[in-house]
Scaffold this active site. Structure first.
Site, PDB file in Angstrom:
ATOM      1  CD  GLN A   1      12.189  -2.530  22.642  1.00 22.22           C
ATOM      2  OE1 GLN A   1      11.164  -2.359  23.286  1.00 22.22           O
ATOM      3  NE2 GLN A   1      13.382  -2.246  23.132  1.00 22.22           N
TER       4      GLN A   1
ATOM      5  N   GLY B   1       9.013   3.793  41.065  1.00 18.81           N
ATOM      6  CA  GLY B   1       9.220   5.094  40.456  1.00 18.81           C
ATOM      7  C   GLY B   1      10.402   5.058  39.530  1.00 18.81           C
TER       8      GLY B   1
ATOM      9  CG  HIS C   1      11.017   4.716  25.496  1.00 20.08           C
ATOM     10  ND1 HIS C   1      10.957   4.079  24.293  1.00 20.08           N
ATOM     11  CD2 HIS C   1      12.111   4.196  26.117  1.00 20.08           C
ATOM     12  CE1 HIS C   1      11.944   3.207  24.179  1.00 20.08           C
ATOM     13  NE2 HIS C   1      12.657   3.258  25.270  1.00 20.08           N
TER      14      HIS C   1
ATOM     15  CG  HIS D   1      18.000   4.469  31.225  1.00 19.20           C
ATOM     16  ND1 HIS D   1      17.085   5.217  30.533  1.00 19.20           N
ATOM     17  CD2 HIS D   1      17.475   3.235  31.324  1.00 19.20           C
ATOM     18  CE1 HIS D   1      16.060   4.461  30.228  1.00 19.20           C
ATOM     19  NE2 HIS D   1      16.262   3.248  30.687  1.00 19.20           N
TER      20      HIS D   1
END
Lengths: 798, 267
Positions: A357, A584, A131, A63
């Site tokens: 978050q 990207g 996501h 990731h």
């Protein structure tokens, strides 16, 4: 869980033990990587702490570091010499951008988003992320934090961009799937659909960012692995595009508090899902859009007063990657007990890794701290000094005075062994579907079925839940036409109110063609994104691209072979068009494993191409709805017998083998000439000819404009010998458009576009009829626009 | 001083502040975006402005219900400043979330005319969840009503503007509705009672109301999103849909009226 730090005993571990540690800790590290870590700490003569090994696992995760795209690949293709590729990203993506070398590219691949020039005062940033794994488990929270995360990417680019537009593309399983067929442990596609839309809606709307572009696709193979692409465009002053960090700058966390949410998000999304993943609730983050809005409000003021030198968001890996990346070239020390927590009881490694978050990290020169804190306080945003950037070239983490991690930046960022992977590609052979002209003389029902198929049908019920007008700059809406309900090819906004300068955002995505050849799927995705740009008045000359690959497990050679094919197309087609990639991302391991049956499913290889184009005068934009009776309808660009992976074949249960090819030389000429014809004001409407071919494109234009059409297939220009009615009507050949021209401009238009294959198919009619005459001179489609519109609007309206 | 001053109020979750600011600037005003914290602390004086604008958004996340937390904050922490501002004959406009705030403070529809003697602000109407039960973004036709509203003086009888809200259904007890009609306080109505032309199911198709003086005005649709003709969703069909003699959008007149009124009466 206690507040202590544990030593992870790897020095004496054998291979099996190393893998157990990796698996049980959700580290997603393979044996080679575990051994590299073992060797490194062996030389130091000590075991790593849990904080250290977790930091390495995050930093080295697929990731975060995209190791597949950087790995060495031994690739073999049917009947060709095997080749070695030293990284898909440098070889095919980055090199395309370097070879194209556009002067208006300001920053590519180096920051959280790509940056291109806009006007004398501002640049634009653009980023699209996925996501997927979180949205599969918790659709509402997963999708909401997806959009929240990509907004923070814009805010974390340069010294911070103001988010001005969202774009969202979703891929779901079939909404009518029987519950009995649902794979174990997965949510029904309808529930995923509803939750994802609601999550994006509630986050984007509350942030006050228009969501004005997107797409929704359906395929049964997305059932266990839905895809959620979230994109954000930001506006940034030209003199705020560069960042730096100096030793002595303070490490300051701004925004929300830290909890146990989202721990292991980065490593979790670097593995396959199985039927037990649903219980992994803590890997999905919890979103709070108002907190994020407050952060934007505070930080943009601080940016304009030059109070910090660098900024990045806390995304995957939390503080560990944010601080690790910012201090990569100098070093940093952080004191975890200073972190503002949602609740007590977090172990140090949890604080360090949490993906809670709405947190940003900035590098603040000490003399600016009080002014920064004052701004944050005025906006009710917490700002906490966590530590200092240093000149030690080490990442040093302390907790209550004790050092809990002490890692060399060099090992952390460059110690990852470059993997070697093998890839093969073998072209599949599918049964071919011949023309049905022999068995039928009427394609009205086929056209209705295509319009009603979920991939083509109206998405209005979703689009209206998004605020697409906030910020006041939208000039071409996602819904256009006489009743504001036709499908626009792209959206156009004016980021600076009162200025005529505009931005177009569009996308292209064709996973069905991957069943034939991922090369053609990728090439077609680029072509489609560019067609959508051109169709509303843009030019490919001023267009940049983003690539988002969503793939199955790249450790499997066939899946990786498909990735190689797609990456090769990206280089070939982008360089032929001269459209650079500026940013990207990839999301791999989109596979589902049933742990009881051992059954393994991968998504279709899916490349999303997002396109951004700057136009100098939005007054020249056009829309796809027909404007007036008696105007002429042309098809622009050649049609070929290219129905492999088409929707027409799909509704008859076929895949076929001839997916649409991109012929860039001819296509570039087509798009360039059409762009200047639109700029000259000769084109009243223009629509991208794609899913469902000429038949669907013309029907959409007619019912969006509220007028009928009488067309004849005789004049369709073809590049081969195709003359079957159904092939001409429903082929999905690339680089084609349907345009509407006023009779008075006929000569000017035809002269201007000379050299490009065009055919005048007929006219717009006052009567709401929709009639297409076939090659034999008889009507093969005969219906009304009301019937077609109803077929198109009904399926997804509930 | 020749330009009226507009104070555009913001707080956490306000998100239509920038375009509201632009709208007033296009209309010729001097504008300032002010966080409510700066009014409460006294750093900024409301009385220095001539027009108070409460823009759209999701103030405090619209937690509990739309606009209520900001309304409570204004009512209790800015009581005197607000009363003096209104008493001085100055202008207040609330758009979307701002309208929700004005209704929840009681500034709209205003103190009952049949209940003389008390001037305490109480909430007498509400903006409830849309009958469609979801957030919706769409353009709607509005019919301008005969009203004392200074913001809509001499504007077109039919105005086209977008709505974007989940809680926009104006509803009030029968006597309050009757009073609004009797006092001509309904400023805009949706042009049709049917969904989606009436996008939220409002009583009497009410899209915007003013107080009895016409100086306090709230509406659910967004005039700040239609400042130039290129904001119109069908401008590419222009010959059929729009007045070709002007590049102004329908929304700008509302801001110009406010600025002109302030110039004539408040400077």
């Amino acid at each position: 869980m206690s507040n202590t730090v544990n030593e992870i005993n790897i020095l004496n571990a054998d291979d099996a033990e190393l893998m157990r540690i990796s698996r049980e800790g959700t580290l997603s590290l393979n044996l080679n990587e575990m051994k590299t870590i073992q060797t490194h700490f062996g030389a130091l003569g000590r075991n790593p702490t849990d904080v250290e090994i977790e930091t390495i696992a995050q930093t080295w995760s697929e990731h975060c570091v995209h190791k597949t795209f950087k790995s060495i690949i031994r690739y073999s293709e049917d009947g060709k010499e095997p080749e070695q590729i030293d990284g898909l990203f440098p070889t095919y993506i980055q090199r395309a951008t370097e070879d194209i070398d556009k002067p208006w590219c300001v920053s590519v691949f180096s920051d959280n988003a790509g940056i291109i020039e806009f006007d004398e005062t501002f640049n634009l940033v653009f980023k699209v992320e996925t996501h997927n794994h979180p949205s599969a488990i918790e659709p509402y929270g997963g999708a909401g934090t997806g959009i929240g995360g990509v907004i923070r990417d814009a805010l974390g680019t340069g010294l911070g961009a103001k988010p001005i537009l969202n774009t969202d593309v979703f891929c779901f399983g079939m909404p009518d799937m029987p519950y009995t067929e649902l794979p174990k442990g997965t949510l029904h596609p309808k529930r995923v659909f509803k939750g994802v839309v609601a999550g994006v809606r509630d986050y984007g709307n509350r942030m006050g960012i228009p969501t004005a572009n997107g797409a929704i696709l359906f395929d049964s193979r997305y059932t266990a692995n839905p895809l959620v692409f979230c994109g954000n465009v930001g506006l940034i002053p030209r003199n705020r595009c560069e960042k730096s960090v100096e030793p002595g700058d303070l490490v300051v966390a701004v925004g929300g508090q830290t909890g146990r949410d989202g721990i292991h998000g980065a490593t979790f999304s670097s593995a396959e899902l199985d039927d037990t993943s649903e219980s992994l609730g803590s890997v999905v983050q919890i979103g709070n859009p108002i907190m994020e809005k407050k952060i934007v409000d505070a930080l943009l003021q601080a940016r304009d007063r030059n109070l910090y030198r660098s900024i990045t968001d806390c995304g995957a890996g939390g503080f560990s990657s944010a601080v690790g990346e910012m201090g990569e070239h100098i070093g940093a020390e952080v004191h975890l007990e200073r972190v503002s927590l949602k609740y007590d009881g977090l172990a140090p490694w949890e604080i360090w890794l949490s993906e809670a978050q709405e947190r940003m990290v900035i590098a603040v020169p000490p003399e600016n701290l009080s002014e920064l804190v004052a701004i944050c306080e005025a906006e009710f945003v917490e700002a906490t000094v966590l530590g200092t950037f240093t000149d030690t070239h080490r990442l040093q983490v302390f907790y209550e005075g004790a050092i809990v991690a002490d890692l060399e930046m060099e090992f952390l960022h460059n110690g990852l062994p470059k993997p070697v992977k093998s890839a093969v590609w073998q072209p599949p052979m599918h049964p071919e579907m011949p023309s049905r002209d022999e068995e039928t003389k009427n394609y009205t029902d086929d056209l209705k079925r295509l319009l009603a198929s979920p991939n083509i049908a109206s998405k209005e019920s979703v689009i209206r839940q998004y605020d697409h007008g906030v910020q006041g700059g939208v000039v071409i809406n996602p819904l256009v036409g006489v009743a504001n309900d036709g499908p626009s090819d792209a959206c156009v906004i004016t980021p600076v109110l009162g200025s005529r300068k505009g931005v177009i955002i569009a996308n292209g995505i064709n996973p069905k063609y991957s069943d034939v050849d991922p090369y053609l799927s990728a090439a077609s995705a680029i072509d489609e994104a560019l067609r959508n740009i051109v169709a509303v008045g843009g030019t490919i000359e001023k267009t940049a691209l983003l690539d988002n690959f969503c793939w199955g497990n790249p450790d499997k050679p066939d899946r990786l072979g498909e990735l190689v094919r797609a990456a090769k197309a990206c280089y070939d087609i982008a360089t032929a068009y001269g459209t650079p990639f500026i940013s990207g991302k990839d999301s791999l391991y989109n596979e589902y494993r049933d742990t009881t049956t051992g059954e393994q499913r991968a998504i279709p290889s899916t490349l999303l191409i997002s396109a951004i184009c700057v136009i100098s005068d939005i007054r020249n934009a056009v829309t796809m709805d027909v404007k007036a009776p008696d105007n002429l309808i042309y098809v622009v660009g050649n049609t070929y017998a290219e129905l492999g992976g088409s929707h027409y074949f799909g509704i008859h249960g076929f895949i076929g083998n001839n997916a649409p090819v991109v012929r860039p030389d001819a296509a570039k000429r087509t798009m360039d000439r059409l762009s200047s014809a639109i700029d000259s004001g000769w084109v009243r409407s223009c629509h991208d000819c794609s899913e469902g071919g000429i038949g669907v494109a013309a029907a959409e234009m007619a019912f969006a404009g509220g007028y009928g059409m009488r067309l004849n297939l005789d004049n369709v220009p073809t590049g081969d010998e195709t003359d079957a009615d159904d092939y001409l009507l429903f082929s999905e050949s690339n680089s084609r458009f349907i345009v509407e021209i006023e009779p008075q401009y006929r000569d000017a238009y035809e002269t201007h576009i000379a050299g490009v294959p065009i055919g005048c198919l007929g006219t717009v009619t006052e009567a709401p009829e929709f009639v297409i005459t076939g090659k034999a001179g008889h009507p093969i489609v005969e219906t009304s626009i009301d019937v077609l519109k109803s077929a198109w609007q009904t399926p997804l309206h509930s | 001083m020749t330009e009226p001053k507009v104070l555009i109020l913001r707080t956490a979750g306000t998100n239509c502040d920038a375009e509201t600011d632009t709208a007033f600037q296009f209309a010729g005003a001097e504008t300032a975006l002010v966080h409510i914290q700066n009014l409460i602390s006294g750093k900024v004086n409301l009385s220095d402005s001539h027009i108070l604008a409460i823009p759209g958004g999701f103030s405090y996340g619209d937690d509990i219900s739309a606009g209520i937390l900001l309304a409570v904050e204004m009512k209790h922490k800015l009581t005197d400043a607000l009363n003096q501002f209104v008493a001085a004959g100055k202008l207040v406009i609330g758009i979307c979330n701002g309208f929700q705030v004005l209704v929840r403070t009681g500034l709209l529809p205003g103190v009952s005319t049949s209940n003389n003697g008390t001037s305490e602000m109480t909430q007498r109407a509400t903006l409830a969840m849309n009958t469609s039960a979801k957030f919706e973004c769409r353009w709607v036709d509005l019919e301008t009503q005969r009203s004392p509203c200074v913001f809509t003086k001499d504007i077109k009888p039919s105005v086209y503007l977008p709505v974007a809200h989940a809680e926009g259904r104006f509803t009030a007890p029968v006597d309050v509705l009757a009073e609004l009609e009797a006092n001509n306080q309904v400023v805009f109505r949706y042009a049709d009672s049917e969904y989606p032309k009436n996008p939220n199911g409002s009583d009497a198709d009410i899209a915007g109301i003013c107080d009895t003086t016409g100086r306090i005005f709230g509406m659910m649709p967004h005039p700040e999103r239609f400042l130039t003709k290129w904001n119109h969703p069908r401008w590419t069909r222009s010959a059929q849909t729009q007045d070709t003699t002007t590049e102004e959008g329908d929304g700008l007149a509302i801001f110009k009226n406010a600025v002109n009124y302030a110039k004539a009466n408040l400077l």
